[in-house]
Design an enzyme around this catalytic site. Structure first.
Site, PDB file in Angstrom:
ATOM      1  N   LYS A  77      39.905 -45.291   4.638  1.00 41.18           N
ATOM      2  CA  LYS A  77      39.233 -45.191   5.942  1.00 41.18           C
ATOM      3  C   LYS A  77      38.497 -43.852   6.034  1.00 41.18           C
ATOM      4  O   LYS A  77      39.004 -42.825   5.552  1.00 41.18           O
ATOM      5  CB  LYS A  77      40.294 -45.311   7.050  1.00 41.18           C
ATOM      6  CG  LYS A  77      39.741 -45.452   8.455  1.00 41.18           C
ATOM      7  CD  LYS A  77      40.892 -45.660   9.455  1.00 41.18           C
ATOM      8  CE  LYS A  77      40.400 -45.816  10.879  1.00 41.18           C
ATOM      9  NZ  LYS A  77      41.521 -45.983  11.844  1.00 41.18           N
ATOM     10  N   SER A 152      40.978 -49.752  15.097  1.00 42.11           N
ATOM     11  CA  SER A 152      39.800 -49.083  14.569  1.00 42.11           C
ATOM     12  C   SER A 152      39.653 -49.206  13.047  1.00 42.11           C
ATOM     13  O   SER A 152      38.561 -48.965  12.537  1.00 42.11           O
ATOM     14  CB  SER A 152      39.836 -47.590  14.945  1.00 42.11           C
ATOM     15  OG  SER A 152      40.922 -46.946  14.316  1.00 42.11           O
ATOM     16  N   SER A 176      45.719 -49.329  15.428  1.00 41.64           N
ATOM     17  CA  SER A 176      44.495 -49.363  14.622  1.00 41.64           C
ATOM     18  C   SER A 176      44.664 -49.888  13.201  1.00 41.64           C
ATOM     19  O   SER A 176      43.680 -50.157  12.527  1.00 41.64           O
ATOM     20  CB  SER A 176      43.860 -47.971  14.559  1.00 41.64           C
ATOM     21  OG  SER A 176      43.177 -47.715  15.758  1.00 41.64           O
TER      22      SER A 176
END
Lengths: 500, 94, 475
Positions: A77, A152, A176
Site C-alpha cells: 500500500k 482504504s 481499511s
C-alpha cells in the site's frame, strides 16, 4: 502450472522446489498488472524493472531460503515508506515524495525474500471506505468495474483478487484492510495493535493504525503475519516478544508461530454472535451469509453463543473523533517546506502553508482535518475528544466482558456489499456509518480478520469478520482456516481476474 | 453548533482556505457530522478515565547512545527550493 | 501611587544528554546546518519518537533538586502549531501530566531570604534554528537543534525585583550544573528564560495584566528588560492606558522591548495526549533511589564547610560556586590537607591561575593529589610558601609531578640551622654599615640583611629561621 491459482504458500513451495523460478512468478504477476491494471487502477507505482532485478538476485538464494514466502511477488500500500520508490499516500501533496528509508515491515519482508511489484492505490491518506478519494483516480472492483473495491486498502484488495501479486500489505485504521477484503473476496487481517511496527507507515491515526496482510486465504495471512509481527525498538508502541529483554512494562506477545499452529481445529471453541451486529440496516444477503458461516463453524465443532454488545452505536462517533483529531495533527507536517509538493504561487509563509495544503489535499482529507481541529480546539476538547476517549474505554471494557463468554466474535464486515462508484462521495456521514462493524476493533486494539463467506444475488462477495481478544490472532486464523477447509468462497475469482 | 465563523476559525488553525461556496457546503457537512457525534452524550461516562493508550504499556525508553546522523543530501533531497544545506521557507515574520 | 512588580519565570534548560530526546542524533552544539539530523528529527512522514532514558532521569533529578513532587503517572502531549522551526508542526511536550510539580527554591538577596515556588517542570523537545537570508529573502531552517531535550521550569509569580530573578537563576544554574543535567550556557542557548511581568498598586491582591518577554540572552539583559518593562507598564497605566496581554521581544541593542503578537489572537495549541509515546510510570522506589543518589548540592556543601572546617562564608560561596572547585577542595581535605590552607590555595593561587588562563575550573589539569602534595611539603617545612607558589605555577598547566620538579630545580628548603647561621654571619661581616645602622635603630636595615641572607641561600631557607639567626647574631 497455472500460477494464478496457487496461494502464496503454494507458490513459495514450488519456488523452493525449483519447479518455478522467481522471475517467472514476477513476470506472471507483471503480465497480470499489464493486462488488468489499466481498468482496475490498483497500482500507483509499478516497479517492474526493480522487481525483475530482485527476482534474479533472490533466485541465487532459493536453496537456502528460510521463509515459506521466499520469492513470492506481492505489493505494498502506498502509505508505507519504501526507500527509493515514491510513496504518495495517494495524495497530490506527496506526489513526488521518495522516502530516504524503508518502513520496518518493508525490511522484514525483504529479509523474508519478498519481491515487491510496486505501490498500491488507496484512499488519500487512508481516509475513506471506497478508494475513490485517491488523487490518482479511483480503484475499481475486479468483480464489477462499476463498483468500488472498498477502502482504504482498495488497491491491495483489488490486486490480490485480480491476481496482480499473491498477497498485499495494507493498513487498517478503522477497517481499511477488512472492509476492502470483504468487498473483493479476499482474506485480510488486522493484527493486535502494537504487534506490527508502524515505523515507516505514514500515520493517519497513530493510536488506531495497524499494518496487516490481504491474502488469498487464512493460511497465507498466517504466513505473512509471521513475517510482519515482531518487536521494533523504533516504534515505542510496539509490543515486546516473550523472550525480549525489553525494559518497559506491559504485555508481551508470542511472535512467529501462527502458521505452524494453524490447526483448523475449532472443537469446543465458543463463537459469539453479538445481537447488535445483526440488527437494522444489515443487508439480507450479508446476514444470511454470515449466519451461514456460523453454521459451518458449528458443523466443525464450534459452539455458537448469542450475546449482547450494547455499546456498538458509540463506536462510529468515538472512532471518527479520535481518528480525525490525530489526523489533524499528523497531517500538519505536510506544509510545503520540507518535502512533497509546494504550491506554485504564494505570498509569504502563511500563504505558502494555506495554498499548499488547500491545493494539495483532497476534500475528504480536508474534512477530517477540519473535524479533528474542531474536536481538539479550545472549548470543545472535553465535549468531544475527551468524551470519545472515555467511550473508547467503555468499548474496550465491553469487549473484555464479551470475551469472558466466548473465544471469538463473528460479525458482518460491512452492512452491505460493495457500493457503486460515486454513490458514497456525496454523503460522508452515511459512508462513516458503513464502518460500524469494523471501527470498534481498532478502538480496542483487537485483532480481527475478514474472510469471504458468500456472494450476493448480483455476484458480489460478502465478508465475515472474526474478532479475537488481544493476541488471539491464532484462534481467529484457525477458525477462518477451518471455515476455508469446508468452503470454497476464498477460491472464487472474479471473471476478469484470470491471468493470461 | 458549527457556523461559518467557527468554520473560519478551524480552517485558520488548520492552515486551510475555504472558498465561499465550499465553505458553505463544508460547514453544513461538518455540522451534520458533529450533530451525529452527539450520540455520545447518551453514554454515561461518569468516572470513566479517558483512555489515550489501549495497552498498559509503560516506560518504553532507549539508551542515550549516539548513532551517526544522516547524509544531509538525502534528508534535503525532496525539499522544495532547498539549496542542499538547509530547508528554505518564505521569510518567517517576527 | 507605589507600584509593585510581579514576575514569574519560564526557564528552558537544555539537558546535557549525548543524544536527542526522541532519536539517536547527537546534541552537540554547532555543526554545519542539518548535519545532526535524521528522518525522525526532521519530521519525515512515517517516523516515530522513542524517549531517551537519560532525559527522564535528568528531569526527575532536576525535579527532586527543586523540591518538587514527582508525578507518578506522567505522559507526553502534542502542542500543535505551524512554524518552519517545527518540522512536525507539533512539539512533543507535557501539558496535562508534567513530570514534576509544586516545588520550591530558596534564594538569598540583599534584603534577605525568600522562597520561590515552582509551579511545574516538564520535558519537551527543542525547535530548530531559523536564519533569515537577506540575499535570498528567504528563511533557512537548520534542524540540528530540533529534538534536543529541554526541561521547562515554570515558577509561580513570586518575584518582585530583578535581583530576585537573578538570584533564582543563579541558584538554578548552580543546582542544575551540580546535578550534571545541564551545562546552562546562556550564550549557547542552553538556558533560556521568558519573563512574565505585571504591575499592581502596592497592597493590591489582584494580578495586573501580564506581558511575556522573550529573547533574553544574558542575566544583564534580563535585569534590564525587567526594569524597562515595569517602568513601561507603570507609565502606561499612570497615563490612563491599559497593558495589553502580549508577547514582547527584548532588543538588547535598542535596550527596549517590542510587541510580537497578541496572545488573545488564536493561540489554540490543541494539546492532546501523544499517541506515539506510551505513558511513564515511576514507582516510588525508583524515585527514592534517584533521590538517594542525588549529589550534595552547593548549599549543603556551604553549610558543611562552615560547620566542619570553619571556612568563611565568602570562601564557602566561592569554592562551592563551581562543582570542580568544590571537588578539588574536598579532594585536598580527603588527602589530609588542612581545610583552611586548602581553601586559601584555591581562593588565591587556583582562582588566580584560572583567571590568568581565562579557564573554567572543570577544564584545569591540576588535580587534588598534586596540590595536596604541595601543601604537605609546605606544612612539613620542606618548601617555603614563596617557592611553593613558583612550583604551583610550574605544575598547574600539566598537573606536573611536584616532587620531581622540586628535586630537579633543587628547591628543598634549607633546614640546616648551622648552615643558616654561617651564612648569616657572613652577611653581617660583609655589611658593616647596615649592621651599625640597625644597631643605631634603623629597623629597615634588618630587612636588607634578611634579603641578603635569603639571596645567599637562593630563597630556599625558611624566612623565619633566617630572621631568628640574624637577630641572635646581632644581639
Amino acid at each position: 502450472m497455472k500460477l494464478r491459482e496457487l496461494t502464496a504458500l503454494e507458490l513459495g513451495a514450488v519456488i523452493k522446489k525449483g519447479e518455478v523460478c522467481v522471475r517467472e512468478a514476477v513476470q506472471a504477476a507483471l503480465d497480470a498488472v499489464a493486462a488488468q491494471d489499466g481498468a482496475l487502477n490498483a497500482f500507483i507505482t509499478v516497479a517492474g524493472e526493480r522487481a525483475l532485478c530482485r527476482a534474479d538476485k533472490l533466485q541465487a538464494g532459493v536453496k537456502d531460503a528460510q521463509s515459506p514466502l521466499y520469492g513470492v511477488p506481492m505489493a505494498i500500500k502506498d502509505n508505507i515508506c519504501t526507500r527509493g520508490v515514491r510513496t504518495t499516500c495517494a495524495s497530490k501533496i506527496l506526489g513526488d515524495f521518495t522516502p530516504p528509508y524503508d518502513a520496518a515491515v518493508v525490511e522484514q519482508l525483504a529479509d523474508a525474500g519478498a519481491v515487491s511489484l510496486g505501490k498500491l492505490n488507496m484512499d488519500e491518506f487512508a481516509m475513506g471506505s471506497t478508494s475513490e478519494t485517491s488523487y490518482y483516480g479511483p480503484v475499481k472492483n475486479p468483480w464489477d468495474l462499476a463498483r468500488a473495491p472498498g477502502g482504504s486498502s482498495g488497491g491491495a484488495a483489488a490486486a490480490v483478487a485480480a491476481g496482480m501479486g499473491w498477497y498485499a500489505i495494507g493498513s487498517d485504521t478503522g477497517g481499511s484492510i477488512r472492509q476492502p477484503a470483504a468487498h473483493c473476496g479476499v482474506t485480510g487481517m488486522k493484527p493486535t495493535y502494537g504487534t506490527v511496527s508502524r515505523y515507516g507507515l505514514i500515520a493517519y491515526a497513530s493510536s488506531l493504525d495497524q499494518i496487516g496482510p490481504l491474502c488469498r486465504d487464512a493460511a497465507d495471512c498466517a504466513a505473512v503475519l509471521d513475517v510482519l509481527m515482531g518487536h521494533d525498538c523504533r516504534d515505542a508502541t510496539s509490543l515486546p516478544g516473550l523472550d525480549s529483554d525489553w525494559n518497559g512494562s506491559g504485555p508481551r506477545a508470542d511472535y512467529g508461530h501462527l502458521l505452524e499452529r494453524l490447526t483448523g481445529d475449532v472443537r469446543g471453541m465458543r463463537i459469539g454472535l453479538p445481537a447488535q451486529c445483526f440488527g437494522d440496516g444489515l443487508d439480507g444477503a450479508v446476514r444470511a451469509a454470515v449466519l451461514g458461516a456460523a453454521q459451518v463453524l458449528k458443523g466443525r465443532g464450534a459452539e455458537i453463543v448469542e450475546l449482547s454488545f450494547p455499546v456498538l452505536e458509540y463506536a462510529v462517533p468515538a472512532y471518527y473523533i479520535i481518528a480525525a483529531a490525530e489526523a489533524s495533527s499528523n497531517l500538519s507536517r505536510f506544509d510545503g517546506v520540507k518535502y512533497g509538493w509546494r504550491a506554485e504561487e504564494y505570498d509569504g509563509l502563511a500563504d505558502l502553508y494555506r495554498k499548499t495544503r488547500t491545493q494539495g489535499f483532497g476534500r475528504e482529507v480536508k474534512r477530517r482535518i477540519l473535524l479533528g481541529t474542531f474536536v481538539l480546539s479550545s472549548g470543545y476538547y472535553d465535549a468531544y475528544y475527551k468524551k470519545a476517549l472515555q467511550a473508547k474505554a467503555v468499548i474496550k471494557d465491553a469487549f473484555d466482558r464479551a470475551f469472558e463468554g466466548c473465544d471469538l466474535l463473528l460479525t458482518p464486515v460491512t452492512p452491505s456489499p460493495a457500493p457503486r462508484l460515486g454513490d458514497s462521495l456525496g454523503d460522508p456521514l452515511s459512508m462513516y456509518l458503513g464502518d460500524i462493524y469494523t471501527v470498534s476493533v481498532n478502538l480496542a486494539g483487537l485483532p480481527a480478520l475478514s474472510m469471504p463467506c458468500g456472494l450476493d444475488a448480483e455476484g458480489m462477495p460478502i465478508g465475515a469478520q472474526l474478532i479475537a481478544p488481544h493476541f488471539g490472532e491464532g484462534a481467529a486464523l484457525s477458525a477462518a482456516h477451518a471455515f476455508q477447509l469446508d468452503t470454497d468462497w476464498h477460491r472464487r475469482a472474479p471473471k476478469g481476474g484470470e491471468a493470461p | 453548533m458549527i457556523d461559518m465563523e467557527l468554520a473560519d476559525y478551524i480552517a485558520r488553525l488548520s492552515q486551510l482556505e475555504l472558498e465561499e461556496g465550499e465553505k458553505r457546503a463544508m460547514t453544513a457537512e461538518l455540522e451534520r457530522i458533529v450533530a451525529y457525534m452527539d450520540v455520545l452524550n447518551r453514554l454515561d461516562t461518569q468516572g470513566v478515565e479517558p483512555m489515550s493508550h489501549v495497552f498498559p504499556v509503560k516506560n518504553v525508553l532507549r539508551e542515550d547512545a549516539a548513532q551517526p546522523s544522516w547524509d544531509r543530501g538525502e534528508l534535503l533531497a525532496g525539499s522544495p527550493g532547498g539549496d542542499g544545506e538547509a530547508f528554505l521557507a518564505p521569510k518567517a515574520v517576527e | 501611587m507605589t507600584w509593585e512588580t510581579v514576575i514569574g519565570l519560564e526557564t528552558h534548560v537544555e539537558l546535557a544528554t549525548k543524544t536527542k530526546i526522541f532519536c539517536s542524533c547527537t546534541t552537540e552544539f554547532g555543526g554545519a546546518p542539518n548535519t545532526h539530523c535524521c528522518p525522525v528529527c526532521t519530521g519525515m512522514p512515517g517516523t516515530l519518537p522513542v524517549l531517551n532514558k537519560k532525559v527522564l532521569e535528568f528531569a526527575v533529578k532536576a525535579g527532586l533538586a527543586l523540591n518538587c513532587a514527582i508525578t507518578r503517572h506522567s505522559r507526553f502531549d502534542r502542542k500543535n502549531y505551524f512554524y518552519p522551526d517545527l518540522p512536525k508542526a507539533y512539539q512533543i511536550s507535557q501539558l496535562y501530566l508534567p513530570i514534576a510539580r509544586d516545588g520550591a527554591v530558596d534564594i538569598r538577596t540583599g534584603p534577605g531570604d525568600k522562597t520561590i515556588r515552582i509551579h511545574e517542570l516538564h520535558m519537551e523537545e527543542d525547535a530548530g534554528k531559523l536564519v533569515h537570508d537577506p540575499w535570498l529573502n528567504q528563511t533557512r531552517a537548520d534542524y540540528n537543534r530540533c529534538g534536543v531535550p529541554l526541561i521547562e521550569i515554570v515558577t509561580e509569580p513570586d518575584f518582585r525585583t530583578a535581583d530576585e530573578v537573578i538570584a533564582y537563576l543563579e541558584k538554578l544554574k548552580e543546582t542544575l550544573a551540580y546535578l550534571g543535567v545541564s551545562d546552562c550556557k546562556m550564550q549557547e542557548g542552553s538556558l533560556r528564560c521568558d519573563v512574565n511581568l505585571s504591575v499592581r498598586p502596592q497592597g493590591s491582591l489582584e494580578l495586573g495584566t501580564r506581558t511575556e518577554m522573550k529573547n533574553l540572552s544574558s542575566f544583564k539583559a534580563i535585569a534590564r528588560a525587567i526594569q524597562y518593562e515595569a517602568r513601561r507598564q507603570i507609565e502606561l497605566i499612570e497615563e490612563g492606558g491599559r497593558v495589553a496581554q502580549e508577547t514582547r521581544r527584548w532588543d538588547e541593542n535598542k535596550d527596549a522591548s517590542f510587541a510580537m503578537r497578541s496572545k488573545e489572537e488564536a493561540q489554540d495549541y490543541r494539546y492532546f495526549p501523544e499517541p506515539d509515546l506510551p505513558p511513564i510510570e515511576l514507582d516510588p522506589d525508583c524515585v527514592d533511589a534517584l533521590r538517594a543518589a542525588q549529589p550534595e548540592l552547593a548549599e549543603e556543601k556551604r553549610a558543611r564547610y562552615q560547620a566542619d572546617y570553619g571556612l568563611s562564608d565568602y570562601n564557602c560561596r566561592m569554592i562551592t560556586s563551581d562543582q570542580a572547585l568544590a571537588a578539588l577542595f574536598e579532594g585536598l581535605v580527603a588527602l589530609g590537607a588542612p581545610p583552611r590552607q586548602g581553601a586559601n590555595w584555591i581562593m588565591g593561587e587556583v582562582l588566580g591561575a584560572l583567571s590568568q588562563h581565562a579557564m573554567e575550573p572543570k577544564d584545569m589539569a591540576l588535580t587534588a593529589p598534586t596540590l595536596a602534595r604541595l601543601i604537605a611539603l609546605v606544612g612539613e617545612g620542606k618548601l617555603n610558601r614563596n617557592t611553593a607558589v613558583k612550583v604551583f605555577e610550574a605544575v598547574f598547566d600539566t598537573d606536573g609531578d611536584v616532587d620531581a620538579y622540586v628535586r630537579a630545580h633543587g628547591l628543598e628548603q634549607v633546614n640546616d640551622g648551622a648552615l643558616v647561621r654561617e651564612v648569616c654571619a657572613r652577611v653581617l661581616e660583609a655589611n658593616p654599615q647596615s649592621v651599625s645602622d640597625y644597631r643605631g635603630g634603623k629597623e629597615k636595615a634588618f630587612g636588607f640583611l634578611v634579603g641578603q641572607a635569603m639571596g645567599e641561600l637562593k630563597g630556599r631557607a625558611d624566612p623565619q629561621a633566617v630572621n631568628q639567626a640574624l637577630r641572635a647574631l646581632l644581639e
